[in-house]
Design a protein around this motif. Structure first.
Motif, PDB file in Angstrom:
ATOM      1  N   LEU A  26     -14.000 -43.879 -13.371  1.00 32.07           N
ATOM      2  CA  LEU A  26     -15.041 -42.974 -13.864  1.00 32.07           C
ATOM      3  C   LEU A  26     -14.584 -42.264 -15.142  1.00 32.07           C
ATOM      4  O   LEU A  26     -15.319 -42.198 -16.135  1.00 32.07           O
ATOM      5  CB  LEU A  26     -15.388 -41.941 -12.791  1.00 32.07           C
ATOM      6  N   PHE A  27     -13.366 -41.730 -15.110  1.00 29.19           N
ATOM      7  CA  PHE A  27     -12.838 -41.045 -16.291  1.00 29.19           C
ATOM      8  C   PHE A  27     -12.718 -41.999 -17.480  1.00 29.19           C
ATOM      9  O   PHE A  27     -13.033 -41.632 -18.613  1.00 29.19           O
ATOM     10  CB  PHE A  27     -11.465 -40.441 -15.978  1.00 29.19           C
ATOM     11  N   PHE A  28     -12.245 -43.212 -17.217  1.00 31.92           N
ATOM     12  CA  PHE A  28     -12.072 -44.176 -18.304  1.00 31.92           C
ATOM     13  C   PHE A  28     -13.419 -44.497 -18.941  1.00 31.92           C
ATOM     14  O   PHE A  28     -13.554 -44.488 -20.176  1.00 31.92           O
ATOM     15  CB  PHE A  28     -11.432 -45.454 -17.771  1.00 31.92           C
ATOM     16  N   LEU A  29     -14.423 -44.803 -18.129  1.00 29.91           N
ATOM     17  CA  LEU A  29     -15.729 -45.178 -18.673  1.00 29.91           C
ATOM     18  C   LEU A  29     -16.395 -44.023 -19.401  1.00 29.91           C
ATOM     19  O   LEU A  29     -17.072 -44.219 -20.418  1.00 29.91           O
ATOM     20  CB  LEU A  29     -16.631 -45.673 -17.541  1.00 29.91           C
ATOM     21  N   PHE A  30     -16.195 -42.810 -18.889  1.00 26.21           N
ATOM     22  CA  PHE A  30     -16.916 -41.669 -19.458  1.00 26.21           C
ATOM     23  C   PHE A  30     -16.202 -41.037 -20.656  1.00 26.21           C
ATOM     24  O   PHE A  30     -16.858 -40.574 -21.595  1.00 26.21           O
ATOM     25  CB  PHE A  30     -17.127 -40.596 -18.378  1.00 26.21           C
ATOM     26  N   TYR A  31     -14.868 -41.052 -20.616  1.00 24.76           N
ATOM     27  CA  TYR A  31     -14.132 -40.365 -21.675  1.00 24.76           C
ATOM     28  C   TYR A  31     -13.457 -41.301 -22.682  1.00 24.76           C
ATOM     29  O   TYR A  31     -13.268 -40.922 -23.844  1.00 24.76           O
ATOM     30  CB  TYR A  31     -13.062 -39.452 -21.061  1.00 24.76           C
ATOM     31  N   VAL A  32     -13.075 -42.491 -22.264  1.00 25.31           N
ATOM     32  CA  VAL A  32     -12.355 -43.400 -23.157  1.00 25.31           C
ATOM     33  C   VAL A  32     -13.299 -44.304 -23.941  1.00 25.31           C
ATOM     34  O   VAL A  32     -13.135 -44.474 -25.153  1.00 25.31           O
ATOM     35  CB  VAL A  32     -11.345 -44.252 -22.368  1.00 25.31           C
ATOM     36  N   LEU A  33     -14.297 -44.881 -23.262  1.00 28.19           N
ATOM     37  CA  LEU A  33     -15.204 -45.791 -23.962  1.00 28.19           C
ATOM     38  C   LEU A  33     -15.892 -45.156 -25.175  1.00 28.19           C
ATOM     39  O   LEU A  33     -16.077 -45.824 -26.195  1.00 28.19           O
ATOM     40  CB  LEU A  33     -16.248 -46.354 -22.986  1.00 28.19           C
ATOM     41  N   PRO A  34     -16.288 -43.875 -25.114  1.00 28.08           N
ATOM     42  CA  PRO A  34     -16.900 -43.275 -26.307  1.00 28.08           C
ATOM     43  C   PRO A  34     -15.989 -43.301 -27.538  1.00 28.08           C
ATOM     44  O   PRO A  34     -16.481 -43.315 -28.672  1.00 28.08           O
ATOM     45  CB  PRO A  34     -17.201 -41.833 -25.864  1.00 28.08           C
ATOM     46  N   GLU A  35     -14.669 -43.310 -27.327  1.00 23.60           N
ATOM     47  CA  GLU A  35     -13.760 -43.394 -28.464  1.00 23.60           C
ATOM     48  C   GLU A  35     -13.853 -44.755 -29.155  1.00 23.60           C
ATOM     49  O   GLU A  35     -13.424 -44.905 -30.297  1.00 23.60           O
ATOM     50  CB  GLU A  35     -12.322 -43.135 -28.003  1.00 23.60           C
ATOM     51  N   TRP A  36     -14.391 -45.742 -28.421  1.00 21.44           N
ATOM     52  CA  TRP A  36     -14.579 -47.082 -28.975  1.00 21.44           C
ATOM     53  C   TRP A  36     -16.046 -47.327 -29.354  1.00 21.44           C
ATOM     54  O   TRP A  36     -16.443 -48.458 -29.595  1.00 21.44           O
ATOM     55  CB  TRP A  36     -14.110 -48.126 -27.973  1.00 21.44           C
ATOM     56  N   GLY A  37     -16.820 -46.264 -29.361  1.00 22.08           N
ATOM     57  CA  GLY A  37     -18.215 -46.381 -29.781  1.00 22.08           C
ATOM     58  C   GLY A  37     -19.174 -46.789 -28.690  1.00 22.08           C
ATOM     59  O   GLY A  37     -20.337 -47.094 -28.965  1.00 22.08           O
ATOM     60  N   VAL A  38     -18.722 -46.810 -27.438  1.00 20.99           N
ATOM     61  CA  VAL A  38     -19.584 -47.188 -26.307  1.00 20.99           C
ATOM     62  C   VAL A  38     -19.874 -45.927 -25.498  1.00 20.99           C
ATOM     63  O   VAL A  38     -18.974 -45.378 -24.853  1.00 20.99           O
ATOM     64  CB  VAL A  38     -18.925 -48.258 -25.422  1.00 20.99           C
ATOM     65  N   THR A  39     -21.114 -45.475 -25.518  1.00 21.81           N
ATOM     66  CA  THR A  39     -21.470 -44.217 -24.866  1.00 21.81           C
ATOM     67  C   THR A  39     -22.660 -44.406 -23.934  1.00 21.81           C
ATOM     68  O   THR A  39     -23.663 -45.012 -24.315  1.00 21.81           O
ATOM     69  CB  THR A  39     -21.818 -43.135 -25.906  1.00 21.81           C
ATOM     70  N   PHE A  40     -22.521 -43.887 -22.727  1.00 27.13           N
ATOM     71  CA  PHE A  40     -23.609 -43.882 -21.758  1.00 27.13           C
ATOM     72  C   PHE A  40     -23.759 -42.469 -21.209  1.00 27.13           C
ATOM     73  O   PHE A  40     -22.829 -41.659 -21.295  1.00 27.13           O
ATOM     74  CB  PHE A  40     -23.331 -44.851 -20.599  1.00 27.13           C
ATOM     75  N   SER A  41     -24.902 -42.193 -20.621  1.00 23.09           N
ATOM     76  CA  SER A  41     -25.082 -40.899 -19.973  1.00 23.09           C
ATOM     77  C   SER A  41     -24.158 -40.810 -18.762  1.00 23.09           C
ATOM     78  O   SER A  41     -23.668 -41.821 -18.246  1.00 23.09           O
ATOM     79  CB  SER A  41     -26.533 -40.730 -19.525  1.00 23.09           C
ATOM     80  N   ALA A  42     -23.924 -39.575 -18.316  1.00 19.13           N
ATOM     81  CA  ALA A  42     -23.034 -39.377 -17.167  1.00 19.13           C
ATOM     82  C   ALA A  42     -23.577 -40.084 -15.926  1.00 19.13           C
ATOM     83  O   ALA A  42     -22.820 -40.713 -15.180  1.00 19.13           O
ATOM     84  CB  ALA A  42     -22.863 -37.886 -16.897  1.00 19.13           C
ATOM     85  N   LEU A  43     -24.887 -39.998 -15.696  1.00 16.56           N
ATOM     86  CA  LEU A  43     -25.479 -40.634 -14.523  1.00 16.56           C
ATOM     87  C   LEU A  43     -25.350 -42.148 -14.602  1.00 16.56           C
ATOM     88  O   LEU A  43     -24.977 -42.804 -13.616  1.00 16.56           O
ATOM     89  CB  LEU A  43     -26.945 -40.238 -14.393  1.00 16.56           C
ATOM     90  N   THR A  44     -25.644 -42.725 -15.759  1.00 18.77           N
ATOM     91  CA  THR A  44     -25.514 -44.177 -15.929  1.00 18.77           C
ATOM     92  C   THR A  44     -24.077 -44.617 -15.716  1.00 18.77           C
ATOM     93  O   THR A  44     -23.811 -45.637 -15.066  1.00 18.77           O
ATOM     94  CB  THR A  44     -25.980 -44.587 -17.339  1.00 18.77           C
ATOM     95  N   THR A  45     -23.141 -43.845 -16.252  1.00 17.37           N
ATOM     96  CA  THR A  45     -21.720 -44.169 -16.073  1.00 17.37           C
ATOM     97  C   THR A  45     -21.335 -44.143 -14.599  1.00 17.37           C
ATOM     98  O   THR A  45     -20.628 -45.029 -14.109  1.00 17.37           O
ATOM     99  CB  THR A  45     -20.846 -43.173 -16.853  1.00 17.37           C
ATOM    100  N   GLY A  46     -21.799 -43.117 -13.884  1.00 15.62           N
ATOM    101  CA  GLY A  46     -21.486 -43.014 -12.463  1.00 15.62           C
ATOM    102  C   GLY A  46     -22.042 -44.167 -11.662  1.00 15.62           C
ATOM    103  O   GLY A  46     -21.351 -44.739 -10.803  1.00 15.62           O
ATOM    104  N   VAL A  47     -23.297 -44.523 -11.931  1.00 16.70           N
ATOM    105  CA  VAL A  47     -23.925 -45.644 -11.226  1.00 16.70           C
ATOM    106  C   VAL A  47     -23.165 -46.938 -11.491  1.00 16.70           C
ATOM    107  O   VAL A  47     -22.843 -47.701 -10.567  1.00 16.70           O
ATOM    108  CB  VAL A  47     -25.397 -45.793 -11.659  1.00 16.70           C
ATOM    109  N   PHE A  48     -22.872 -47.194 -12.757  1.00 13.45           N
ATOM    110  CA  PHE A  48     -22.191 -48.433 -13.125  1.00 13.45           C
ATOM    111  C   PHE A  48     -20.781 -48.485 -12.530  1.00 13.45           C
ATOM    112  O   PHE A  48     -20.350 -49.531 -12.020  1.00 13.45           O
ATOM    113  CB  PHE A  48     -22.117 -48.566 -14.646  1.00 13.45           C
ATOM    114  N   ALA A  49     -20.048 -47.372 -12.592  1.00 13.65           N
ATOM    115  CA  ALA A  49     -18.680 -47.352 -12.072  1.00 13.65           C
ATOM    116  C   ALA A  49     -18.652 -47.626 -10.573  1.00 13.65           C
ATOM    117  O   ALA A  49     -17.842 -48.436 -10.097  1.00 13.65           O
ATOM    118  CB  ALA A  49     -18.025 -46.010 -12.379  1.00 13.65           C
ATOM    119  N   ILE A  50     -19.534 -46.967  -9.827  1.00 16.56           N
ATOM    120  CA  ILE A  50     -19.567 -47.178  -8.377  1.00 16.56           C
ATOM    121  C   ILE A  50     -20.005 -48.608  -8.061  1.00 16.56           C
ATOM    122  O   ILE A  50     -19.424 -49.275  -7.193  1.00 16.56           O
ATOM    123  CB  ILE A  50     -20.493 -46.150  -7.701  1.00 16.56           C
ATOM    124  N   GLY A  51     -21.031 -49.099  -8.760  1.00 12.04           N
ATOM    125  CA  GLY A  51     -21.488 -50.466  -8.514  1.00 12.04           C
ATOM    126  C   GLY A  51     -20.429 -51.489  -8.828  1.00 12.04           C
ATOM    127  O   GLY A  51     -20.194 -52.429  -8.045  1.00 12.04           O
TER     128      GLY A  51
END
Length: 216
Positions: free
Chosen positions: A71-96
């Protein structure tokens, strides 16, 4: 300590708002885990190491790293590479994605449990490979693994509070916020504890009903 019913009634609007977010995460995360898990399982049956080795490496990595780290990687690290999602979308995708590595093993066990005679019959009928999978193998495999898939849905429900770490206000997040604002912790936390028990129980009943229906 004295139980305050006014705190319960005051928390109810927050509970319903958090419940809606929790159910969104659960339903969408389950759909992702079921779909992606099936893809993983089918790819692992491809007779080529160039396919099975990368898939196996990715799924092992995802399964053996904590969901919170993902969760932390997708939400905090990916934006540094230009990939940004909302917190809810990130949570759904990470759990799935996380649970897809578990449902993959469930699907694989179900596919391997289909009798060899079913494969032979499909071959004898000269069915195309796609038709063999969609009409013969997968319906039988999925019917066998419904209980295990249902158990993972309940596990996903219990992991939904982790998304609070990336600012998603599901039930626990709402309870924590309400408690800090009103300095009342017992009632909100007790209410969401009961809510999780009720949802898990209803999910178990639905799962048993589905099992009985598929058994006929």
């Amino acid at each position: 300590m004295k139980w305050d019913w006014s705190a319960v009634s005051g928390f109810m609007p927050d509970l319903w708002a958090g419940l809606l977010v929790t159910l969104q995460i659960l339903v969408l995360g389950s759909l992702i885990s079921f779909a992606v898990g099936l893809v993983w399982a089918l790819l692992m049956r491809v007779p080529s190491r160039w396919v099975t080795w990368p898939v196996g490496a990715v799924t092992e990595f995802v399964r053996n790293t904590p969901l919170l780290v993902q969760l932390f990687f997708l939400f905090y690290v990916l934006p540094e590479w230009g990939v940004t999602f909302s917190a809810l979308t990130t949570g759904v995708f990470a759990i799935g994605l996380h649970y897809s590595t578990y449902t993959m093993q469930v699907y694989r066990a179900g596919i391997e449990a289909v009798p060899a005679g079913q494969w032979e019959a499909a071959t004898a009928l000269n069915l195309p490979l796609r038709r063999t999978w969609t009409a013969v193998i997968l319906p039988q495999a999925v019917r066998r693994v419904v209980p295990a898939l249902g158990n993972y849905v309940i596990s996903m429900l219990k992991d939904t509070p982790l998304v609070m770490a990336i600012t998603v206000l599901e039930m626990l997040g709402r309870a924590r916020l309400y408690s800090q604002e009103h300095f009342q912790f017992t009632e909100p936390l007790t209410v969401i504890g009961v809510a999780f028990i009720v949802i898990s129980y209803l999910a178990s009943l639905a799962l048993r009903a589905l099992e009985r229906r598929l058994a006929h």
